[in-house]
Design a protein around this motif. Structure first.
Motif, PDB file in Angstrom:
ATOM      1  N   HIS A 149     -46.320 -60.203 -37.996  1.00  0.00           N
ATOM      2  CA  HIS A 149     -47.009 -61.428 -37.607  1.00  0.00           C
ATOM      3  C   HIS A 149     -46.504 -61.831 -36.222  1.00  0.00           C
ATOM      4  O   HIS A 149     -45.306 -62.004 -36.016  1.00  0.00           O
ATOM      5  CB  HIS A 149     -46.736 -62.536 -38.623  1.00  0.00           C
ATOM      6  CG  HIS A 149     -47.659 -63.702 -38.466  1.00  0.00           C
ATOM      7  ND1 HIS A 149     -48.932 -63.728 -39.017  1.00  0.00           N
ATOM      8  CD2 HIS A 149     -47.514 -64.869 -37.789  1.00  0.00           C
ATOM      9  CE1 HIS A 149     -49.515 -64.874 -38.701  1.00  0.00           C
ATOM     10  NE2 HIS A 149     -48.683 -65.570 -37.955  1.00  0.00           N
ATOM     11  N   GLY A 160     -50.914 -59.941 -37.893  1.00  0.00           N
ATOM     12  CA  GLY A 160     -51.391 -61.318 -37.942  1.00  0.00           C
ATOM     13  C   GLY A 160     -50.902 -62.036 -36.696  1.00  0.00           C
ATOM     14  O   GLY A 160     -50.140 -61.473 -35.897  1.00  0.00           O
ATOM     15  N   ASP A 202     -50.162 -66.258 -34.863  1.00  0.00           N
ATOM     16  CA  ASP A 202     -50.313 -67.704 -34.715  1.00  0.00           C
ATOM     17  C   ASP A 202     -51.111 -67.970 -33.446  1.00  0.00           C
ATOM     18  O   ASP A 202     -50.806 -67.394 -32.385  1.00  0.00           O
ATOM     19  CB  ASP A 202     -48.951 -68.391 -34.580  1.00  0.00           C
ATOM     20  CG  ASP A 202     -48.099 -68.275 -35.831  1.00  0.00           C
ATOM     21  OD1 ASP A 202     -48.678 -68.245 -36.933  1.00  0.00           O
ATOM     22  OD2 ASP A 202     -46.864 -68.223 -35.708  1.00  0.00           O
ATOM     23  N   ILE A 203     -52.107 -68.835 -33.535  1.00  0.00           N
ATOM     24  CA  ILE A 203     -52.897 -69.209 -32.354  1.00  0.00           C
ATOM     25  C   ILE A 203     -53.120 -70.713 -32.366  1.00  0.00           C
ATOM     26  O   ILE A 203     -53.458 -71.295 -33.403  1.00  0.00           O
ATOM     27  CB  ILE A 203     -54.258 -68.484 -32.308  1.00  0.00           C
ATOM     28  CG1 ILE A 203     -54.062 -66.962 -32.339  1.00  0.00           C
ATOM     29  CG2 ILE A 203     -55.032 -68.887 -31.060  1.00  0.00           C
ATOM     30  CD1 ILE A 203     -55.366 -66.166 -32.263  1.00  0.00           C
ATOM     31  N   VAL A 258     -58.452 -61.521 -30.614  1.00  0.00           N
ATOM     32  CA  VAL A 258     -58.445 -61.255 -32.060  1.00  0.00           C
ATOM     33  C   VAL A 258     -59.110 -59.917 -32.333  1.00  0.00           C
ATOM     34  O   VAL A 258     -58.624 -59.110 -33.141  1.00  0.00           O
ATOM     35  CB  VAL A 258     -59.152 -62.388 -32.832  1.00  0.00           C
ATOM     36  CG1 VAL A 258     -59.277 -62.047 -34.306  1.00  0.00           C
ATOM     37  CG2 VAL A 258     -58.407 -63.711 -32.650  1.00  0.00           C
ATOM     38  N   LEU A 267     -56.689 -58.184 -35.140  1.00  0.00           N
ATOM     39  CA  LEU A 267     -55.805 -59.024 -35.944  1.00  0.00           C
ATOM     40  C   LEU A 267     -56.428 -59.267 -37.312  1.00  0.00           C
ATOM     41  O   LEU A 267     -57.615 -59.580 -37.424  1.00  0.00           O
ATOM     42  CB  LEU A 267     -55.541 -60.352 -35.240  1.00  0.00           C
ATOM     43  CG  LEU A 267     -54.892 -60.255 -33.849  1.00  0.00           C
ATOM     44  CD1 LEU A 267     -54.741 -61.633 -33.228  1.00  0.00           C
ATOM     45  CD2 LEU A 267     -53.547 -59.534 -33.919  1.00  0.00           C
ATOM     46  N   LEU A 316     -54.911 -64.645 -39.399  1.00  0.00           N
ATOM     47  CA  LEU A 316     -54.733 -65.673 -38.375  1.00  0.00           C
ATOM     48  C   LEU A 316     -54.169 -66.949 -38.987  1.00  0.00           C
ATOM     49  O   LEU A 316     -54.640 -67.411 -40.024  1.00  0.00           O
ATOM     50  CB  LEU A 316     -56.060 -66.002 -37.683  1.00  0.00           C
ATOM     51  CG  LEU A 316     -56.718 -64.913 -36.845  1.00  0.00           C
ATOM     52  CD1 LEU A 316     -57.911 -65.497 -36.094  1.00  0.00           C
ATOM     53  CD2 LEU A 316     -55.737 -64.263 -35.880  1.00  0.00           C
ATOM     54  N   VAL A 345     -53.946 -70.577 -37.698  1.00  0.00           N
ATOM     55  CA  VAL A 345     -54.529 -71.338 -36.592  1.00  0.00           C
ATOM     56  C   VAL A 345     -54.121 -72.804 -36.671  1.00  0.00           C
ATOM     57  O   VAL A 345     -54.206 -73.437 -37.719  1.00  0.00           O
ATOM     58  CB  VAL A 345     -56.068 -71.226 -36.604  1.00  0.00           C
ATOM     59  CG1 VAL A 345     -56.681 -72.051 -35.484  1.00  0.00           C
ATOM     60  CG2 VAL A 345     -56.491 -69.757 -36.488  1.00  0.00           C
ATOM     61  N   LEU A 377     -61.987 -70.073 -34.849  1.00  0.00           N
ATOM     62  CA  LEU A 377     -60.947 -69.050 -34.964  1.00  0.00           C
ATOM     63  C   LEU A 377     -60.690 -68.690 -36.419  1.00  0.00           C
ATOM     64  O   LEU A 377     -60.546 -67.510 -36.767  1.00  0.00           O
ATOM     65  CB  LEU A 377     -59.649 -69.553 -34.319  1.00  0.00           C
ATOM     66  CG  LEU A 377     -59.491 -69.323 -32.816  1.00  0.00           C
ATOM     67  CD1 LEU A 377     -58.311 -70.105 -32.280  1.00  0.00           C
ATOM     68  CD2 LEU A 377     -59.317 -67.827 -32.510  1.00  0.00           C
ATOM     69  N   ARG A 378     -60.643 -69.703 -37.282  1.00  0.00           N
ATOM     70  CA  ARG A 378     -60.407 -69.428 -38.704  1.00  0.00           C
ATOM     71  C   ARG A 378     -61.546 -68.601 -39.297  1.00  0.00           C
ATOM     72  O   ARG A 378     -61.316 -67.691 -40.094  1.00  0.00           O
ATOM     73  CB  ARG A 378     -60.230 -70.741 -39.464  1.00  0.00           C
ATOM     74  CG  ARG A 378     -58.938 -71.473 -39.129  1.00  0.00           C
ATOM     75  CD  ARG A 378     -58.730 -72.683 -40.021  1.00  0.00           C
ATOM     76  NE  ARG A 378     -57.533 -73.414 -39.648  1.00  0.00           N
ATOM     77  CZ  ARG A 378     -57.522 -74.653 -39.150  1.00  0.00           C
ATOM     78  NH1 ARG A 378     -58.656 -75.308 -38.993  1.00  0.00           N
ATOM     79  NH2 ARG A 378     -56.374 -75.235 -38.834  1.00  0.00           N
ATOM     80  N   GLY A 404     -61.085 -65.148 -38.232  1.00  0.00           N
ATOM     81  CA  GLY A 404     -59.990 -64.563 -38.997  1.00  0.00           C
ATOM     82  C   GLY A 404     -60.427 -64.127 -40.381  1.00  0.00           C
ATOM     83  O   GLY A 404     -60.024 -63.061 -40.871  1.00  0.00           O
TER      84      GLY A 404
END
Length: 420
Positions: free
Chosen positions: A250, A290, A292-293, A312, A317, A320, A322, A351-352, A355
């Motif tokens: 991650h 994975g 963190d964003i 991504v 990736l 995620l 987020v 973003l989610r 993901g």
């Protein structure tokens, strides 16, 4: 005897809560609630306060102790809450003697047991062992952070970076493996900063190799979140050659845009992350990542956000984590031109959603394969890539499992032959 914990934030907090509960029990405390707080976002702090008020309404007689990063960085405001009996700092919360000397029924500043976290220099005292049922153990090998990302308040909650000596870590993991633990996860606040404060200045890679060499009875070793720019040659060699090191990392990515990374005071560029991912996958083709964003960081334009969406895909990736940006008082980013909260929230949602698409696609690619699975609880386990899978098995077993399908949570499989 009633001792309960309520935990917010990171995995490290969750397993520190286990240690605090044990300390409180050994000290003979009763009817106590330990609230282990998080300071990473303003929302996390708000939820902590809300939970404290709810706990007091539901149990007027319980003694409420608040600790964790939010308590460390803003002790006075928690002490001012009528619902709170004591505020305990991050440095104090892990010491058994703290709980042996707790005094209730006091007020004002006397409710605060918080020292200067920046003065903490111990290296071994914060080693913890946390259990995830009978299957997995978490071992903290590092605490604190010496970096000063412009959005982050955590260094002021956790203190300077300090490491647990390699021999102590290896001995701890030997005991866990001898007790039948199938997987150990190395955890910390900034785990790739492991070692410079120790004699000989060992690296995370050196620690990883030492564990795998000296604990041959350990089936699986996993590394938690890393800062890829700090990955050393020994860690890359372990990724390449050690099959017991799980193929899942991650990344502390935070953004896919170089200007935003610069304004965050990160130490990597998007190109560095892409290169690291490509190198790791060349060494270990089954490796997954994975990240963190943060969405909506100050000054982030639509074009800058598009770069985060793009990375991504570029890094493929799979998981995620987020966060919509949340200004933390006292941090440089809080003084920068802010992005509208609704825009940040909308970007986080995009973003989610991306993901979820990535995760679903990865799960679909696994159907028909046979995977090594560690059973965490009855009929639910994790593959080496950390994907949840439904399969018949008992906690702690490591099984060969054929992947037969997927659902909204992950994979579905059929047990083949036990490998451990």
């Amino acid at each position: 005897m009633s001792i309960e914990t309520l935990t917010f934030g990171c995995r490290l907090n969750a397993f520190e809560s286990e240690v605090m509960k044990d300390h409180a029990g050994s000290a003979g405390l009763d009817n106590i609630l330990i609230v282990n707080s998080c300071a990473v976002t303003q929302e996390a702090v708000r939820q902590t306060r809300q939970a404290i008020r709810k706990a007091r309404r539901e149990n007027p007689d319980v003694k409420i102790v608040v600790t964790g990063c939010a308590a460390q960085t803003d002790a006075e405001s928690f002490a001012e809450m009528g619902e709170v009996d004591l505020v305990v700092g991050n440095g104090e919360k892990m010491k058994r003697e703290t709980y042996e000397g707790l005094k209730f029924g006091i007020g004002g500043n006397s409710k605060i047991l918080v020292d200067d976290i920046m003065s903490v220099r111990e290296t071994a005292g914060h080693l913890i062992e946390g259990m995830d049922g009978r299957a997995r153990a978490f071992v903290q090998v590092q605490n604190g952070c010496d970096h000063r990302c412009t959005f982050c308040i955590i260094p002021y909650g956790r203190g300077p970076s300090r490491s647990v000596p390699m021999g102590v870590v290896v001995d701890q993991i030997k005991k866990l493996a001898d007790n039948g633990i199938g997987e150990v996860v190395l955890t910390g606040v900034d785990i790739t900063s492991y070692g410079p404060d120790l004699p000989g200045k060992p690296s995370l890679g050196a620690l990883t190799q030492a564990i795998l060499k000296h604990v041959p009875q350990l089936p699986r070793l996993r590394i938690s979140s890393i800062d890829s720019i700090e990955a050393d040659e020994a860690l890359m060699e372990a990724i390449k050659s050690e099959h017991r090191l799980m193929p899942h990392l991650h990344l502390s990515l935070q953004s896919g845009d170089n200007m935003i990374l610069k304004r965050m005071k990160r130490r990597h560029l998007r190109e560095d992350t892409i290169q690291f991912v490509n190198d790791a996958k060349a060494m270990r083709p089954d490796m997954v990542f994975g990240a963190d964003i943060i969405a909506g960081f100050p000054t982030e334009t639509d074009e800058m956000f598009a770069n985060s969406m793009a990375i991504v895909k570029e890094c493929d990736l799979t998981y995620l984590h987020v966060f919509p940006y949340s200004p933390r008082p006292g941090t440089p980013a809080a003084k920068m031109p802010q992005v509208d909260k609704k825009v940040a929230k909308d970007r986080a949602a995009k973003l989610r959603a991306l993901g979820e698409q990535q995760f679903d696609a990865f799960c679909a690619s696994q159907i028909g394969d046979t995977k090594s699975v560690l059973i965490e609880r009855d009929n639910v386990g994790r593959t080496e890539q950390f994907v949840p899978i439904k399969v018949e098995g008992a906690p702690g077993e490591i099984l060969d499992v054929k992947v037969t399908g997927q659902d909204q949570h992950g994979l579905i499989g059929e047990k083949q032959l036990a490998v451990a």
